[in-house]
Write a protein that holds these residues in place. Sequence first.
Motif, PDB file in Angstrom:
ATOM      1  N   LEU A  55       3.132  10.493   0.429  1.00  0.00           N
ATOM      2  CA  LEU A  55       3.351   9.066   0.678  1.00  0.00           C
ATOM      3  C   LEU A  55       2.062   8.318   0.357  1.00  0.00           C
ATOM      4  CD1 LEU A  55       4.951   6.646   1.965  1.00  0.00           C
ATOM      5  CD2 LEU A  55       3.949   7.359   4.153  1.00  0.00           C
ATOM      6  N   ILE A  56       2.168   7.296  -0.492  1.00  0.00           N
ATOM      7  CA  ILE A  56       0.991   6.541  -0.941  1.00  0.00           C
ATOM      8  C   ILE A  56       1.200   5.063  -0.642  1.00  0.00           C
ATOM      9  CG2 ILE A  56      -0.496   5.978  -2.906  1.00  0.00           C
ATOM     10  CD1 ILE A  56       0.719   8.539  -4.255  1.00  0.00           C
ATOM     11  N   SER A  57       0.219   4.479   0.058  1.00  0.00           N
ATOM     12  CA  SER A  57       0.229   3.050   0.361  1.00  0.00           C
ATOM     13  C   SER A  57      -1.060   2.421  -0.154  1.00  0.00           C
ATOM     14  CB  SER A  57       0.303   2.807   1.877  1.00  0.00           C
ATOM     15  OG  SER A  57       1.465   3.355   2.438  1.00  0.00           O
ATOM     16  N   HIS A  58      -0.990   1.143  -0.455  1.00  0.00           N
ATOM     17  CA  HIS A  58      -2.199   0.375  -0.737  1.00  0.00           C
ATOM     18  C   HIS A  58      -2.304  -0.708   0.321  1.00  0.00           C
ATOM     19  CE1 HIS A  58      -4.967  -2.510  -2.591  1.00  0.00           C
ATOM     20  NE2 HIS A  58      -5.495  -1.447  -3.164  1.00  0.00           N
ATOM     21  N   THR A  59      -3.324  -0.596   1.172  1.00  0.00           N
ATOM     22  CA  THR A  59      -3.471  -1.515   2.292  1.00  0.00           C
ATOM     23  C   THR A  59      -4.648  -2.458   2.055  1.00  0.00           C
ATOM     24  OG1 THR A  59      -4.957  -0.042   3.503  1.00  0.00           O
ATOM     25  CG2 THR A  59      -2.591   0.263   3.835  1.00  0.00           C
ATOM     26  N   PRO A  60      -4.593  -3.664   2.609  1.00  0.00           N
ATOM     27  CA  PRO A  60      -5.684  -4.622   2.418  1.00  0.00           C
ATOM     28  C   PRO A  60      -7.020  -4.134   2.961  1.00  0.00           C
ATOM     29  CG  PRO A  60      -3.712  -5.729   3.234  1.00  0.00           C
ATOM     30  CD  PRO A  60      -3.447  -4.262   3.319  1.00  0.00           C
ATOM     31  N   ASP A  61      -7.011  -3.447   4.110  1.00  0.00           N
ATOM     32  CA  ASP A  61      -8.259  -3.066   4.763  1.00  0.00           C
ATOM     33  C   ASP A  61      -8.797  -1.709   4.303  1.00  0.00           C
ATOM     34  OD1 ASP A  61      -8.225  -5.425   6.200  1.00  0.00           O
ATOM     35  OD2 ASP A  61      -7.143  -4.534   7.888  1.00  0.00           O
ATOM     36  N   ARG A  62      -7.905  -0.718   4.152  1.00  0.00           N
ATOM     37  CA  ARG A  62      -8.346   0.635   3.840  1.00  0.00           C
ATOM     38  C   ARG A  62      -8.194   0.991   2.366  1.00  0.00           C
ATOM     39  NH1 ARG A  62      -5.881   1.074   8.893  1.00  0.00           N
ATOM     40  NH2 ARG A  62      -7.206   1.986  10.506  1.00  0.00           N
TER      41      ARG A  62
END
Length: 214
Positions: free
Chosen positions: A27-34
């Motif tokens: 599972l791959i996410s792109h988050t604003p903080d990390r």
Amino acid sequence: MLEQEIFRVTDPGRIRDLARAHPWATLISHTPDRGLVVSHLPVLVDDAHQNSGDTPDAGCTLLGHLARTDARKHELGSHEVVVVIQGPHGYISPSWYEETPHVPTWNFTVLHVHGRPEVLGPADTYDVLSATVDHFEDRLPEPWRLARVESYAHRIAAAVTGFRLPATKVTAKAKLSQDEREEIVLRLAGALESGRPYAVPELARAMRDIRRKP
């Protein structure tokens, strides 16, 4: 992922079969903080919530679960994610072709499922955990069930976040030497079944199967 027509998989049934047979996913996410956040987890095909139609995304809704701390790192539910499911794959040596010119390559099957997860409540999360146990235990002669430790399971389930992922985009690829002659494919499949280094019998079966399908 590079999409070449000869290697594209678009049949919803084949896509679901790939996900069912290879449930260990990334599972791959792109988050604003990390920035990028990556987790590994088992996923299930959610047969009860499939979209209608004959497009690839219509046939793929997934269920999964993460530790609640990981779900927070992914900011699960607040943005789109990608789930990567890797099917059979392996190295193909030029020597196996028994003719030239050829170079080393890698045959593989892979599925990318894009979508925005729907975060589940405690009861539905527990159902996902129970279904996940059943999925793996059903192959055993005496399947173990989560209900055997129900009180304990409910306590630890409180630290878990379940989710449903309806696909908004699906990319599936099966690069299995479709661009080679039948005799070459059978020769490569034989090498993959031979017990020699880099043998992957499951990949050989996939190469044979895809030649039989329209």
